[in-house]
Design a protein around this motif. Sequence first.
Motif, PDB file in Angstrom:
ATOM      1  N   LEU A   1      -4.153 -39.076 -32.474  1.00 37.37           N
ATOM      2  CA  LEU A   1      -5.007 -39.894 -33.179  1.00 37.37           C
ATOM      3  C   LEU A   1      -6.387 -39.503 -32.826  1.00 37.37           C
ATOM      4  CD1 LEU A   1      -5.372 -42.437 -34.550  1.00 37.37           C
ATOM      5  CD2 LEU A   1      -5.170 -43.922 -32.663  1.00 37.37           C
ATOM      6  N   ALA A   2      -6.787 -39.090 -31.836  1.00 34.27           N
ATOM      7  CA  ALA A   2      -8.360 -38.943 -31.552  1.00 34.27           C
ATOM      8  C   ALA A   2      -8.626 -37.567 -32.245  1.00 34.27           C
ATOM      9  CB  ALA A   2      -8.473 -38.558 -29.662  1.00 34.27           C
ATOM     10  N   LEU A   3      -7.610 -36.552 -32.395  1.00 36.53           N
ATOM     11  CA  LEU A   3      -8.014 -35.545 -33.225  1.00 36.53           C
ATOM     12  C   LEU A   3      -8.125 -35.769 -34.760  1.00 36.53           C
ATOM     13  CD1 LEU A   3      -5.327 -32.979 -31.596  1.00 36.53           C
ATOM     14  CD2 LEU A   3      -7.815 -32.795 -31.568  1.00 36.53           C
ATOM     15  N   ALA A   4      -7.279 -36.878 -35.202  1.00 39.53           N
ATOM     16  CA  ALA A   4      -7.570 -37.241 -36.632  1.00 39.53           C
ATOM     17  C   ALA A   4      -8.909 -37.716 -36.762  1.00 39.53           C
ATOM     18  CB  ALA A   4      -6.418 -37.902 -37.117  1.00 39.53           C
ATOM     19  N   VAL A   5      -9.281 -38.919 -36.083  1.00 42.56           N
ATOM     20  CA  VAL A   5     -10.491 -39.559 -36.237  1.00 42.56           C
ATOM     21  C   VAL A   5     -11.554 -38.697 -36.050  1.00 42.56           C
ATOM     22  CG1 VAL A   5     -11.890 -41.621 -35.098  1.00 42.56           C
ATOM     23  CG2 VAL A   5      -9.360 -41.756 -35.630  1.00 42.56           C
ATOM     24  N   GLY A   6     -11.643 -37.792 -34.812  1.00 45.67           N
ATOM     25  CA  GLY A   6     -12.637 -36.776 -34.745  1.00 45.67           C
ATOM     26  C   GLY A   6     -13.063 -35.897 -35.567  1.00 45.67           C
ATOM     27  N   PHE A   7     -12.001 -35.428 -36.544  1.00 45.46           N
ATOM     28  CA  PHE A   7     -12.118 -34.536 -37.857  1.00 45.46           C
ATOM     29  C   PHE A   7     -12.882 -35.366 -38.721  1.00 45.46           C
ATOM     30  CE2 PHE A   7     -10.503 -32.534 -41.417  1.00 45.46           C
ATOM     31  CZ  PHE A   7     -11.295 -31.262 -41.501  1.00 45.46           C
ATOM     32  N   SER A   8     -12.406 -36.810 -39.083  1.00 42.36           N
ATOM     33  CA  SER A   8     -12.865 -37.465 -40.233  1.00 42.36           C
ATOM     34  C   SER A   8     -14.387 -37.871 -39.643  1.00 42.36           C
ATOM     35  CB  SER A   8     -12.004 -38.757 -40.135  1.00 42.36           C
ATOM     36  OG  SER A   8     -12.902 -39.566 -41.071  1.00 42.36           O
ATOM     37  N   LEU A   9     -14.736 -37.944 -38.579  1.00 44.35           N
ATOM     38  CA  LEU A   9     -16.226 -38.309 -38.230  1.00 44.35           C
ATOM     39  C   LEU A   9     -17.071 -36.974 -38.374  1.00 44.35           C
ATOM     40  CD1 LEU A   9     -15.699 -40.728 -34.920  1.00 44.35           C
ATOM     41  CD2 LEU A   9     -16.555 -41.165 -37.301  1.00 44.35           C
ATOM     42  N   PHE A  10     -16.469 -35.779 -37.981  1.00 40.25           N
ATOM     43  CA  PHE A  10     -16.983 -34.509 -38.217  1.00 40.25           C
ATOM     44  C   PHE A  10     -17.224 -34.188 -39.458  1.00 40.25           C
ATOM     45  CE2 PHE A  10     -16.712 -30.003 -38.687  1.00 40.25           C
ATOM     46  CZ  PHE A  10     -17.877 -29.479 -38.057  1.00 40.25           C
ATOM     47  N   ALA A  11     -16.383 -34.626 -40.678  1.00 39.00           N
ATOM     48  CA  ALA A  11     -16.513 -34.283 -41.960  1.00 39.00           C
ATOM     49  C   ALA A  11     -17.582 -35.232 -42.469  1.00 39.00           C
ATOM     50  CB  ALA A  11     -15.208 -34.323 -42.616  1.00 39.00           C
ATOM     51  N   GLN A  12     -17.543 -36.506 -42.153  1.00 42.11           N
ATOM     52  CA  GLN A  12     -18.728 -37.358 -42.508  1.00 42.11           C
ATOM     53  C   GLN A  12     -20.075 -36.935 -42.123  1.00 42.11           C
ATOM     54  OE1 GLN A  12     -17.607 -41.367 -41.614  1.00 42.11           O
ATOM     55  NE2 GLN A  12     -19.878 -42.053 -41.831  1.00 42.11           N
ATOM     56  N   SER A  13     -20.370 -36.370 -40.801  1.00 37.20           N
ATOM     57  CA  SER A  13     -21.593 -36.051 -40.366  1.00 37.20           C
ATOM     58  C   SER A  13     -22.124 -34.674 -40.742  1.00 37.20           C
ATOM     59  CB  SER A  13     -21.676 -36.162 -38.720  1.00 37.20           C
ATOM     60  OG  SER A  13     -20.836 -35.155 -38.018  1.00 37.20           O
ATOM     61  N   ASN A  14     -21.037 -33.906 -41.248  1.00 34.96           N
ATOM     62  CA  ASN A  14     -21.469 -32.262 -41.707  1.00 34.96           C
ATOM     63  C   ASN A  14     -22.048 -32.562 -42.956  1.00 34.96           C
ATOM     64  OD1 ASN A  14     -20.542 -29.700 -42.643  1.00 34.96           O
ATOM     65  ND2 ASN A  14     -20.666 -29.418 -40.442  1.00 34.96           N
ATOM     66  N   ILE A  15     -23.239 -31.843 -43.150  1.00 37.62           N
ATOM     67  CA  ILE A  15     -23.535 -31.827 -44.588  1.00 37.62           C
ATOM     68  C   ILE A  15     -23.323 -30.247 -45.358  1.00 37.62           C
ATOM     69  CG2 ILE A  15     -25.522 -31.930 -46.109  1.00 37.62           C
ATOM     70  CD1 ILE A  15     -24.695 -34.673 -44.934  1.00 37.62           C
ATOM     71  N   THR A  16     -23.339 -29.360 -44.463  1.00 40.95           N
ATOM     72  CA  THR A  16     -23.409 -27.989 -44.965  1.00 40.95           C
ATOM     73  C   THR A  16     -22.183 -27.561 -45.432  1.00 40.95           C
ATOM     74  OG1 THR A  16     -25.110 -27.423 -43.111  1.00 40.95           O
ATOM     75  CG2 THR A  16     -23.916 -25.611 -44.091  1.00 40.95           C
ATOM     76  N   TRP A  17     -21.233 -27.995 -44.853  1.00 40.74           N
ATOM     77  CA  TRP A  17     -19.874 -27.428 -45.098  1.00 40.74           C
ATOM     78  C   TRP A  17     -18.949 -28.699 -45.954  1.00 40.74           C
ATOM     79  CZ3 TRP A  17     -17.793 -25.551 -39.790  1.00 40.74           C
ATOM     80  CH2 TRP A  17     -18.544 -24.336 -39.487  1.00 40.74           C
ATOM     81  N   PHE A  18     -19.204 -29.936 -45.570  1.00 39.08           N
ATOM     82  CA  PHE A  18     -18.194 -30.844 -46.086  1.00 39.08           C
ATOM     83  C   PHE A  18     -19.157 -31.986 -46.898  1.00 39.08           C
ATOM     84  CE2 PHE A  18     -15.881 -30.044 -41.871  1.00 39.08           C
ATOM     85  CZ  PHE A  18     -15.131 -29.292 -42.551  1.00 39.08           C
TER      86      PHE A  18
END
Length: 336
Positions: A125-142
């Motif tokens: 669950l931590a991996l899933a939530v962490g990836f979602s937050l990373f995608a939300q904060s990353n502008i260059t790739w996502f």
Amino acid sequence: MIIMSTRRWALTAIGLVILLALPLLLPNFWLVNIFGRALVYGIVALSLTFLAHYGGFVSLAQTMVAGVAGYSVAMMAPTAIPLGDMALPYALAIPLAVFAATMAGAIVGLIAVNTREIYLLMITLALAVGFSLFAQSNITWFNGYEGIRNIVGPEIFGRPFRTPLVFYYTALVVAALLYLLVLYVVRTPFGLVLQAIRDSDRRTAAIGFHVGLHRIAAFALAGFIAGWGGVLITFYNIGITPSSIGLWATVGVLIMAVIGGLGHPLGAFIGALIFALMDTFASTIIGHDRFNTLIGMVFLVIVLLSPDGIWGVGGRLAAALGGRNRNKNADGGATR
């Protein structure tokens, strides 16, 4: 046993024929937004069911793994908005995205290989939530919160992927092949060892099998399955955003698998169909704000009354009817 196996395969064939004939019976709305949606989300739920039933571990990272495939195909899509630097034809983007999901599944397995039960749930669950937050904060790739849009999919036989018939039959073929893949794998030596690990990992290790390696391979295979689901979901939604792989999406896939039944791969698609029906019609009747309450109540009722889901209910009904028919035949024979 042979008769039961033959009966199950016959029922599977009948169900497949019905699904193939649905475009002749239903309007496009039902074809795409109910059954097509159930198929693509059911693929992700299938990856969870595979791990839970045959491996004995419930992973909440399957939506994240599907999201890896979704973002990968979106970043490489030639029609993407915004268009990325890695634009490739869909014929190359799709297999690369599935490969990325397979590797992501293996990495999840490597991280969680020594965890069990609640600890496995929390780590995934931590991996899933962490990836979602990373995608939300990353502008260059996502592209951050807005995500990547206009992922319309390839043309198949000269017809756009978003054509209802093309989308439905493609989803059906992919879902059927992955379902058959699971049924095949669990009968191979790898699948039998995986089930032995589920029953007793110490005993399996004692007879010479590498428990950790088999678990990582199982997560990689589940990642391969979820990757196809992630690609098709991205095409269905015509894009991908962090919210589509967030906490609610993660819980939604778990609910699909549990409602349908973790005891058989087909339960994933049954649960996805029920979820799609409820999300489409119940939310319009009671309001979208109360839909979460409704689906939560249904989830609790299923867990309390039938822990093995709708598939388990069907199995018990079939067994009861079969027992009743045998009793009638026995009584008839005794009378004669």
